[in-house]
Design a protein around this motif. Structure first.
Motif, PDB file in Angstrom:
ATOM      1  N   ASN A 198      46.374 -53.004  35.318  1.00 36.38           N
ATOM      2  CA  ASN A 198      45.083 -53.651  35.467  1.00 36.38           C
ATOM      3  C   ASN A 198      44.667 -53.198  36.768  1.00 36.38           C
ATOM      4  O   ASN A 198      44.335 -53.814  37.642  1.00 36.38           O
ATOM      5  CB  ASN A 198      45.027 -54.668  34.801  1.00 36.38           C
TER       6      ASN A 198
ATOM      7  N   SER B  29      31.184 -50.760  33.766  1.00 38.31           N
ATOM      8  CA  SER B  29      30.241 -49.898  32.927  1.00 38.31           C
ATOM      9  C   SER B  29      29.447 -48.628  33.417  1.00 38.31           C
ATOM     10  O   SER B  29      29.619 -47.776  32.287  1.00 38.31           O
ATOM     11  CB  SER B  29      29.423 -50.254  31.955  1.00 38.31           C
TER      12      SER B  29
ATOM     13  N   ASP C 132      39.314 -58.753  34.319  1.00 36.75           N
ATOM     14  CA  ASP C 132      38.688 -58.857  34.090  1.00 36.75           C
ATOM     15  C   ASP C 132      37.105 -58.440  34.473  1.00 36.75           C
ATOM     16  O   ASP C 132      36.262 -58.623  33.823  1.00 36.75           O
ATOM     17  CB  ASP C 132      37.801 -60.739  34.245  1.00 36.75           C
TER      18      ASP C 132
ATOM     19  N   HIS D 126      39.896 -50.843  30.512  1.00 33.80           N
ATOM     20  CA  HIS D 126      38.018 -51.586  31.076  1.00 33.80           C
ATOM     21  C   HIS D 126      37.793 -49.947  31.348  1.00 33.80           C
ATOM     22  O   HIS D 126      37.001 -50.344  32.509  1.00 33.80           O
ATOM     23  CB  HIS D 126      38.043 -52.711  31.585  1.00 33.80           C
TER      24      HIS D 126
ATOM     25  N   TYR E  16      34.874 -55.209  34.474  1.00 30.52           N
ATOM     26  CA  TYR E  16      34.045 -54.033  33.756  1.00 30.52           C
ATOM     27  C   TYR E  16      32.875 -53.066  34.186  1.00 30.52           C
ATOM     28  O   TYR E  16      31.832 -53.425  34.086  1.00 30.52           O
ATOM     29  CB  TYR E  16      33.421 -55.081  32.327  1.00 30.52           C
TER      30      TYR E  16
ATOM     31  N   GLU F 243      30.301 -53.737  41.141  1.00 30.94           N
ATOM     32  CA  GLU F 243      30.908 -53.764  39.668  1.00 30.94           C
ATOM     33  C   GLU F 243      29.249 -51.987  39.436  1.00 30.94           C
ATOM     34  O   GLU F 243      29.275 -51.172  38.585  1.00 30.94           O
ATOM     35  CB  GLU F 243      29.470 -54.510  38.855  1.00 30.94           C
TER      36      GLU F 243
END
Ligand SMILES: *[C@@H]1O[C@H](CO)[C@@H](O)[C@H](O)[C@H]1NC(C)=O
Ligand SMILES: *[C@@H]1O[C@H](CO)[C@@H](O)[C@H](O)[C@H]1NC(C)=O
Ligand SMILES: *[C@@H]1O[C@H](CO)[C@@H](O)[C@H](O)[C@H]1NC(C)=O
Ligand SMILES: *[C@@H]1O[C@H](CO)[C@@H](O)[C@H](O)[C@H]1NC(C)=O
Ligand SMILES: *[C@@H]1O[C@H](CO)[C@@H](O)[C@H](O)[C@H]1NC(C)=O
Length: 380
Positions: free
Chosen positions: A83, A92, A88, A114, A90, A65
């Protein structure tokens, strides 16, 4: 002793944080390196999967992540499926994605989801055909649509050869549909681009500052630059441009002025300019414009009869021509004077008696005077 221990620990931590690159924890990411590296003056948590012969991107669904930079280069992935980073996921923190040199031929419409924080996407040296009609899913104008914060898009040698017309057709659709409002820098070198279907191809990129179009086959300024209010760097080096029209030069000039942060910088070296009337206009423009034209002294024009000339030397050429003309005039004048003298002499010879009778006394006086002066000077 007790006081020294914390220092040792701090030192150890420091060493660890400096050399912080390990094998990634995920099994799928086997072979990749995960860890913080120092890159272009910042420290980024990087996942680096270089030259690992991956044939798909399944492992990218397990990116940590905290990943800030993904280097996924030198693998063999023909298709980027939907994808790439998982349904799902993310990510960031993800700022830089480099997927160069993967032989990518196709990017599915929803490959990148995303990815709101990605600022730099690099797809150099791939084999992408945007309009691949082999499968029903061709033509994906929204391929970059989820990159809300994209600032740099690197597409150097990214497209399959011989796709130039298809590419030109699709580029505008892609930019219109992708809402790349923050895009600052666009690289499109080495893509064999000749024409754009729509001259306004870049007009939907309102923040565009730098456009790199070097090493293509563009024959003229065949796209709108006036709409790019923030353009400050345009690279047209090594294309197929033979001339700029006065309108083109005006368009460049419109990107200079006191209301702008910086004047336009222009690269036009390595184009086959012709030494014709238009080159004189270009030469005069080069002397006067506020556009910063790089490598001015190395710009060349070509003429079948005289070969290649430096454009900035054209002045010397003009001066030489001028000198030649004045030389010719001098020669002509000398010839005329000689003819005149000859004619005069002939006239005098033919009419010598008349001349003698008319000018005789004067001559006599003159000779006598000379005579006296000679005597005078001898006296002294
Ligand atoms: C990624 O790893 C390769 C070696 O596997 C290295 O040469 C390259 O410099 C690395 N890239 C970055 C950005 O650290
Ligand atoms: C990756 O492979 C390419 C081509 O095979 C090679 O040129 C490059 O040096 C390799 N890079 C690393 C870091 O091994
Ligand atoms: C690029 O793709 C074309 C077909 O679309 C293929 O013929 C060519 O060999 C590919 N080139 C590379 C370097 O993969
Ligand atoms: C384009 O992006 C901006 C934010 O960058 C957003 O406000 C706008 O609604 C988007 N427009 C479309 C058509 O997606
Ligand atoms: C460059 O332009 C000339 C015409 O000026 C044309 O004949 C030639 O095919 C063009 N070259 C390329 C690679 O497009």
């Amino acid at each position: 002793m007790l006081q020294k221990r914390p220092l040792c620990v701090i030192f150890l931590l420091f060493v660890l944080s400096e050399a912080n690159v390990f094998q990634c924890r995920s099994k799928l990411l086997q072979g990749c390196n995960c860890g913080k590296i120092y890159y272009q003056s910042e420290t980024l948590f990087t996942v680096n999967c270089t030259n690992l012969s991956f044939r798909d991107t399944a492992m990218l669904r397990e990116l940590p992540e905290e990943t800030q930079m993904l280097v996924f280069t030198g693998n063999h992935v023909a298709v980027l499926e939907m994808n790439v980073f998982g349904d799902d996921a993310y990510l960031s923190e993800l700022k830089i994605v480099d997927m160069s040199n993967n032989g990518i031929r196709e990017i599915k419409g929803k490959a990148f989801h995303h990815v709101p924080s990605v600022e730099r996407l690099i797809l150099n040296h791939n084999n992408i055909s945007i309009s691949n009609e082999d499968d029903g899913n061709f033509h994906h104008p929204r391929v970059f649509s989820n990159f809300y914060n994209l600032k740099e898009l690197h597409l150097t040698n990214a497209f399959a050869d011989n796709t130039d017309s298809a590419l030109a057709d699709d580029l505008h659709d892609i930019f219109v549909n992708s809402n790349l409002t923050k895009l600052y820098k666009l690289h499109l070198e080495q893509n064999e681009i000749k024409f754009f279907k729509d001259a306004n191809v870049f007009c939907d990129l309102p923040n565009l500052h730098d456009v790199h179009l070097g090493d293509n086959n563009i024959p003229s300024l065949n796209f709108n630059v006036k709409c790019l209010k923030k353009l400050r760097y345009l690279d047209l080096e090594s294309n197929n441009i033979t001339r700029f029209s006065e309108k083109d030069l005006e368009a460049f000039d419109s990107l200079t002025g006191t209301d702008r942060e910086e004047n336009l910088i222009l690269e036009i070296k390595g184009n086959p300019f012709r030494c014709d009337q238009a080159i004189k206009v270009l030469y005069n423009w080069l002397l006067e414009t506020k556009v910063e034209v790089r490598d001015k002294d190395h710009l060349e024009c070509h003429q079948a009869k005289y070969g290649t000339k430096y454009i900035m030397n054209l002045k010397n050429l003009a001066a030489a021509k001028h000198a030649k003309i004045s030389q010719a005039i001098t020669v002509l004048l000398v010839v005329l004077v000689v003819i005149l003298i000859t004619l005069l002499a002939a006239y005098i010879y033919l009419k010598k008696d008349k001349v003698k009778s008319r000018f005789g006394p004067v001559l006599d006086v003159l000779t006598r005077k000379v005579h006296y002066t000679t005597i005078d000077s001898q006296d002294v």
